[in-house]
Write a protein that holds these residues in place. Structure first.
Motif, PDB file in Angstrom:
ATOM      1  N   ARG A   2      12.449  10.955  10.601  1.00 46.03           N
ATOM      2  CA  ARG A   2      11.403  10.231   9.891  1.00 46.03           C
ATOM      3  C   ARG A   2      12.030   9.270   8.875  1.00 46.03           C
ATOM      4  O   ARG A   2      13.018   9.596   8.236  1.00 46.03           O
ATOM      5  N   ILE A   3      11.425   8.098   8.759  1.00 43.57           N
ATOM      6  CA  ILE A   3      11.894   7.120   7.778  1.00 43.57           C
ATOM      7  C   ILE A   3      10.744   6.770   6.837  1.00 43.57           C
ATOM      8  O   ILE A   3       9.577   6.894   7.202  1.00 43.57           O
ATOM      9  N   LYS A   4      11.086   6.341   5.626  1.00 36.37           N
ATOM     10  CA  LYS A   4      10.075   5.924   4.659  1.00 36.37           C
ATOM     11  C   LYS A   4       9.750   4.458   4.885  1.00 36.37           C
ATOM     12  O   LYS A   4      10.645   3.644   5.142  1.00 36.37           O
ATOM     13  N   ILE A   5       8.451   4.116   4.788  1.00 36.37           N
ATOM     14  CA  ILE A   5       8.003   2.735   4.953  1.00 36.37           C
ATOM     15  C   ILE A   5       7.098   2.352   3.792  1.00 36.37           C
ATOM     16  O   ILE A   5       6.444   3.204   3.194  1.00 36.37           O
ATOM     17  N   ASN A   6       7.064   1.061   3.467  1.00 33.37           N
ATOM     18  CA  ASN A   6       6.148   0.527   2.476  1.00 33.37           C
ATOM     19  C   ASN A   6       4.987  -0.120   3.209  1.00 33.37           C
ATOM     20  O   ASN A   6       5.182  -0.813   4.206  1.00 33.37           O
ATOM     21  N   LEU A   7       3.771   0.088   2.694  1.00 31.31           N
ATOM     22  CA  LEU A   7       2.593  -0.527   3.280  1.00 31.31           C
ATOM     23  C   LEU A   7       2.146  -1.674   2.390  1.00 31.31           C
ATOM     24  O   LEU A   7       1.894  -1.494   1.204  1.00 31.31           O
ATOM     25  N   LYS A   8       2.059  -2.871   2.974  1.00 33.00           N
ATOM     26  CA  LYS A   8       1.757  -4.093   2.236  1.00 33.00           C
ATOM     27  C   LYS A   8       0.350  -4.571   2.585  1.00 33.00           C
ATOM     28  O   LYS A   8      -0.026  -4.622   3.755  1.00 33.00           O
ATOM     29  N   CYS A   9      -0.422  -4.939   1.573  1.00 34.70           N
ATOM     30  CA  CYS A   9      -1.795  -5.410   1.753  1.00 34.70           C
ATOM     31  C   CYS A   9      -1.785  -6.782   2.420  1.00 34.70           C
ATOM     32  O   CYS A   9      -1.011  -7.660   2.032  1.00 34.70           O
ATOM     33  N   THR A  10      -2.658  -6.990   3.405  1.00 38.88           N
ATOM     34  CA  THR A  10      -2.732  -8.292   4.068  1.00 38.88           C
ATOM     35  C   THR A  10      -3.506  -9.298   3.238  1.00 38.88           C
ATOM     36  O   THR A  10      -3.342 -10.503   3.414  1.00 38.88           O
ATOM     37  N   GLY A  11      -4.339  -8.844   2.321  1.00 44.50           N
ATOM     38  CA  GLY A  11      -5.131  -9.744   1.493  1.00 44.50           C
ATOM     39  C   GLY A  11      -4.351 -10.321   0.328  1.00 44.50           C
ATOM     40  O   GLY A  11      -4.199 -11.533   0.183  1.00 44.50           O
ATOM     41  N   CYS A  12      -3.816  -9.455  -0.529  1.00 48.62           N
ATOM     42  CA  CYS A  12      -3.143  -9.916  -1.750  1.00 48.62           C
ATOM     43  C   CYS A  12      -1.624  -9.913  -1.611  1.00 48.62           C
ATOM     44  O   CYS A  12      -0.940 -10.522  -2.424  1.00 48.62           O
ATOM     45  N   GLY A  13      -1.067  -9.219  -0.635  1.00 50.90           N
ATOM     46  CA  GLY A  13       0.377  -9.195  -0.426  1.00 50.90           C
ATOM     47  C   GLY A  13       1.121  -8.178  -1.269  1.00 50.90           C
ATOM     48  O   GLY A  13       2.342  -8.151  -1.275  1.00 50.90           O
ATOM     49  N   GLN A  14       0.402  -7.325  -1.995  1.00 52.82           N
ATOM     50  CA  GLN A  14       1.013  -6.332  -2.860  1.00 52.82           C
ATOM     51  C   GLN A  14       1.368  -5.080  -2.069  1.00 52.82           C
ATOM     52  O   GLN A  14       0.621  -4.668  -1.185  1.00 52.82           O
ATOM     53  N   GLN A  15       2.514  -4.454  -2.393  1.00 50.48           N
ATOM     54  CA  GLN A  15       2.906  -3.197  -1.757  1.00 50.48           C
ATOM     55  C   GLN A  15       2.268  -2.062  -2.532  1.00 50.48           C
ATOM     56  O   GLN A  15       2.691  -1.739  -3.634  1.00 50.48           O
ATOM     57  N   ASN A  16       1.237  -1.439  -1.952  1.00 49.00           N
ATOM     58  CA  ASN A  16       0.448  -0.437  -2.653  1.00 49.00           C
ATOM     59  C   ASN A  16       0.805   0.994  -2.292  1.00 49.00           C
ATOM     60  O   ASN A  16       0.605   1.888  -3.100  1.00 49.00           O
ATOM     61  N   TYR A  17       1.299   1.237  -1.088  1.00 44.76           N
ATOM     62  CA  TYR A  17       1.497   2.604  -0.622  1.00 44.76           C
ATOM     63  C   TYR A  17       2.886   2.793  -0.015  1.00 44.76           C
ATOM     64  O   TYR A  17       3.490   1.855   0.491  1.00 44.76           O
ATOM     65  N   ILE A  18       3.374   4.045  -0.063  1.00 42.73           N
ATOM     66  CA  ILE A  18       4.602   4.456   0.608  1.00 42.73           C
ATOM     67  C   ILE A  18       4.214   5.549   1.591  1.00 42.73           C
ATOM     68  O   ILE A  18       3.451   6.451   1.250  1.00 42.73           O
ATOM     69  N   SER A  19       4.724   5.462   2.804  1.00 40.10           N
ATOM     70  CA  SER A  19       4.401   6.441   3.837  1.00 40.10           C
ATOM     71  C   SER A  19       5.671   6.730   4.629  1.00 40.10           C
ATOM     72  O   SER A  19       6.745   6.228   4.310  1.00 40.10           O
ATOM     73  N   SER A  20       5.550   7.534   5.670  1.00 42.19           N
ATOM     74  CA  SER A  20       6.681   7.812   6.546  1.00 42.19           C
ATOM     75  C   SER A  20       6.217   7.797   7.986  1.00 42.19           C
ATOM     76  O   SER A  20       5.042   7.975   8.266  1.00 42.19           O
TER      77      SER A  20
END
Length: 48
Positions: A2-20
């Protein structure tokens, strides 16, 4: 593995969440509906 990923908002472009994710079974980019606090609505977040 498993690897960690950042989730980026398509609307504002801000990275709001971390997932795997498991890179072996899910090699494509992840798209998830999540809440964006800046936009104040549920919007698609894409792996960055």
């Amino acid at each position: 593995m498993r690897i960690k990923i950042n989730l980026k908002c398509t609307g504002c472009g801000q990275q709001n969440y971390i997932s795997s994710k498991n890179k072996a079974t899910h090699p494509e980019k992840v798209k998830v509906l999540k809440y964006c606090p800046k936009e104040r609505k549920v919007i698609i977040h894409i792996e960055s």
